[in-house]
Design a protein around this motif. Structure first.
Motif, PDB file in Angstrom:
ATOM      1  N   ILE A 101       0.841  -1.209   0.000  1.00 26.89           N
ATOM      2  CA  ILE A 101       0.000   0.000   0.000  1.00 26.89           C
ATOM      3  C   ILE A 101       0.872   1.253   0.000  1.00 26.89           C
ATOM      4  O   ILE A 101       0.659   2.173  -0.795  1.00 26.89           O
ATOM      5  CB  ILE A 101      -0.954  -0.003   1.216  1.00 26.89           C
ATOM      6  CG1 ILE A 101      -2.030  -1.077   1.043  1.00 26.89           C
ATOM      7  CG2 ILE A 101      -1.593   1.371   1.406  1.00 26.89           C
ATOM      8  CD1 ILE A 101      -2.830  -1.363   2.304  1.00 26.89           C
ATOM      9  N   ILE A 102       1.865   1.281   0.881  1.00 26.01           N
ATOM     10  CA  ILE A 102       2.714   2.471   1.011  1.00 26.01           C
ATOM     11  C   ILE A 102       3.583   2.666  -0.227  1.00 26.01           C
ATOM     12  O   ILE A 102       3.642   3.759  -0.799  1.00 26.01           O
ATOM     13  CB  ILE A 102       3.575   2.378   2.288  1.00 26.01           C
ATOM     14  CG1 ILE A 102       2.668   2.457   3.524  1.00 26.01           C
ATOM     15  CG2 ILE A 102       4.639   3.470   2.316  1.00 26.01           C
ATOM     16  CD1 ILE A 102       3.359   2.071   4.823  1.00 26.01           C
ATOM     17  N   PHE A 103       4.271   1.601  -0.657  1.00 28.29           N
ATOM     18  CA  PHE A 103       5.184   1.731  -1.792  1.00 28.29           C
ATOM     19  C   PHE A 103       4.448   2.168  -3.058  1.00 28.29           C
ATOM     20  O   PHE A 103       4.850   3.117  -3.734  1.00 28.29           O
ATOM     21  CB  PHE A 103       5.929   0.422  -2.056  1.00 28.29           C
ATOM     22  CG  PHE A 103       6.791   0.491  -3.279  1.00 28.29           C
ATOM     23  CD1 PHE A 103       7.977   1.196  -3.261  1.00 28.29           C
ATOM     24  CD2 PHE A 103       6.395  -0.108  -4.466  1.00 28.29           C
ATOM     25  CE1 PHE A 103       8.774   1.291  -4.397  1.00 28.29           C
ATOM     26  CE2 PHE A 103       7.174  -0.021  -5.606  1.00 28.29           C
ATOM     27  CZ  PHE A 103       8.369   0.679  -5.571  1.00 28.29           C
ATOM     28  N   ILE A 104       3.369   1.497  -3.373  1.00 26.65           N
ATOM     29  CA  ILE A 104       2.682   1.790  -4.629  1.00 26.65           C
ATOM     30  C   ILE A 104       1.988   3.152  -4.567  1.00 26.65           C
ATOM     31  O   ILE A 104       1.979   3.890  -5.552  1.00 26.65           O
ATOM     32  CB  ILE A 104       1.725   0.638  -4.987  1.00 26.65           C
ATOM     33  CG1 ILE A 104       2.586  -0.581  -5.355  1.00 26.65           C
ATOM     34  CG2 ILE A 104       0.778   1.010  -6.115  1.00 26.65           C
ATOM     35  CD1 ILE A 104       1.852  -1.879  -5.510  1.00 26.65           C
ATOM     36  N   THR A 105       1.461   3.510  -3.409  1.00 27.94           N
ATOM     37  CA  THR A 105       0.808   4.817  -3.286  1.00 27.94           C
ATOM     38  C   THR A 105       1.829   5.944  -3.438  1.00 27.94           C
ATOM     39  O   THR A 105       1.625   6.869  -4.235  1.00 27.94           O
ATOM     40  CB  THR A 105       0.079   4.933  -1.939  1.00 27.94           C
ATOM     41  OG1 THR A 105      -0.886   3.878  -1.851  1.00 27.94           O
ATOM     42  CG2 THR A 105      -0.616   6.267  -1.806  1.00 27.94           C
ATOM     43  N   ILE A 106       2.919   5.889  -2.679  1.00 26.79           N
ATOM     44  CA  ILE A 106       3.932   6.948  -2.775  1.00 26.79           C
ATOM     45  C   ILE A 106       4.594   6.930  -4.150  1.00 26.79           C
ATOM     46  O   ILE A 106       4.822   7.967  -4.763  1.00 26.79           O
ATOM     47  CB  ILE A 106       4.997   6.803  -1.671  1.00 26.79           C
ATOM     48  CG1 ILE A 106       4.373   7.054  -0.291  1.00 26.79           C
ATOM     49  CG2 ILE A 106       6.158   7.774  -1.904  1.00 26.79           C
ATOM     50  CD1 ILE A 106       5.318   6.765   0.869  1.00 26.79           C
ATOM     51  N   GLY A 107       4.903   5.747  -4.640  1.00 31.11           N
ATOM     52  CA  GLY A 107       5.652   5.633  -5.884  1.00 31.11           C
ATOM     53  C   GLY A 107       4.876   5.948  -7.147  1.00 31.11           C
ATOM     54  O   GLY A 107       5.450   6.448  -8.115  1.00 31.11           O
ATOM     55  N   PHE A 108       3.562   5.676  -7.139  1.00 27.28           N
ATOM     56  CA  PHE A 108       2.839   5.748  -8.408  1.00 27.28           C
ATOM     57  C   PHE A 108       1.540   6.548  -8.397  1.00 27.28           C
ATOM     58  O   PHE A 108       0.936   6.719  -9.454  1.00 27.28           O
ATOM     59  CB  PHE A 108       2.538   4.330  -8.912  1.00 27.28           C
ATOM     60  CG  PHE A 108       3.772   3.522  -9.137  1.00 27.28           C
ATOM     61  CD1 PHE A 108       4.567   3.732 -10.254  1.00 27.28           C
ATOM     62  CD2 PHE A 108       4.172   2.564  -8.221  1.00 27.28           C
ATOM     63  CE1 PHE A 108       5.717   2.998 -10.464  1.00 27.28           C
ATOM     64  CE2 PHE A 108       5.320   1.818  -8.418  1.00 27.28           C
ATOM     65  CZ  PHE A 108       6.095   2.037  -9.542  1.00 27.28           C
ATOM     66  N   LEU A 109       1.097   7.047  -7.241  1.00 32.84           N
ATOM     67  CA  LEU A 109      -0.147   7.809  -7.205  1.00 32.84           C
ATOM     68  C   LEU A 109      -0.031   9.025  -8.113  1.00 32.84           C
ATOM     69  O   LEU A 109       0.943   9.770  -8.063  1.00 32.84           O
ATOM     70  CB  LEU A 109      -0.478   8.251  -5.777  1.00 32.84           C
ATOM     71  CG  LEU A 109      -1.845   8.919  -5.593  1.00 32.84           C
ATOM     72  CD1 LEU A 109      -2.967   7.932  -5.906  1.00 32.84           C
ATOM     73  CD2 LEU A 109      -1.990   9.429  -4.176  1.00 32.84           C
TER      74      LEU A 109
END
Length: 135
Positions: free
Chosen positions: A84-92
């Motif tokens: 959740i954290i990686f994909i949200t920060i990385g790709f939102l």
């Protein structure tokens, strides 16, 4: 090493491209998000690992005998938060939210299935370490 790479990419993007290099914009697009991914990776790893360890400790207090359950549930929590954290920060903001949700689900499930597959090795290592003499 990731930090060094991110700094080098940022410097390279900031410098003027040589006249013969025709793909400087593509280079910037591909490597321009490296620092964002570095931060996403670090924060996700830190939070995910801490949550995984905390859940493992809580479950061990609850029932010390169920190692398999502890490993899988702690992985679900830790890797779920990591994803959740990686994909949200990385790709939102770079792709549709539906795609992000699918990436989060796929990453968390993949890591949990992996944990199930390698559980026999995990169990063997844990029991071997417990048998080591204390120093």
């Amino acid at each position: 090493m990731n930090l060094i790479a991110a700094v080098c990419y940022s410097i390279t993007i900031a410098l003027p491209a040589p006249a013969f290099f025709e793909n400087s914009e593509a280079f910037s697009v591909v490597l321009g998000s490296t620092f964002r991914l570095l931060v996403a990776s670090f924060v996700a790893y830190l939070v995910g690992s801490l949550v995984n360890a905390k859940v493992m400790v809580i479950l061990k207090r609850w029932d010390e005998k169920k190692l398999f359950l502890r490993c899988i549930v702690s992985t679900l929590f830790g890797e779920g938060l990591d994803a959740i954290i990686f994909i949200t920060i990385g790709f939102l903001g770079t792709m549709p939210v539906e795609a992000l949700l699918m990436m989060i689900l796929a990453q968390a499930l993949f890591k949990t299935v992996y944990e199930i597959i390698v559980y026999p090795i995990t169990r063997t290592v844990i029991y071997s370490v417990k048998k080591l003499p204390e120093v």
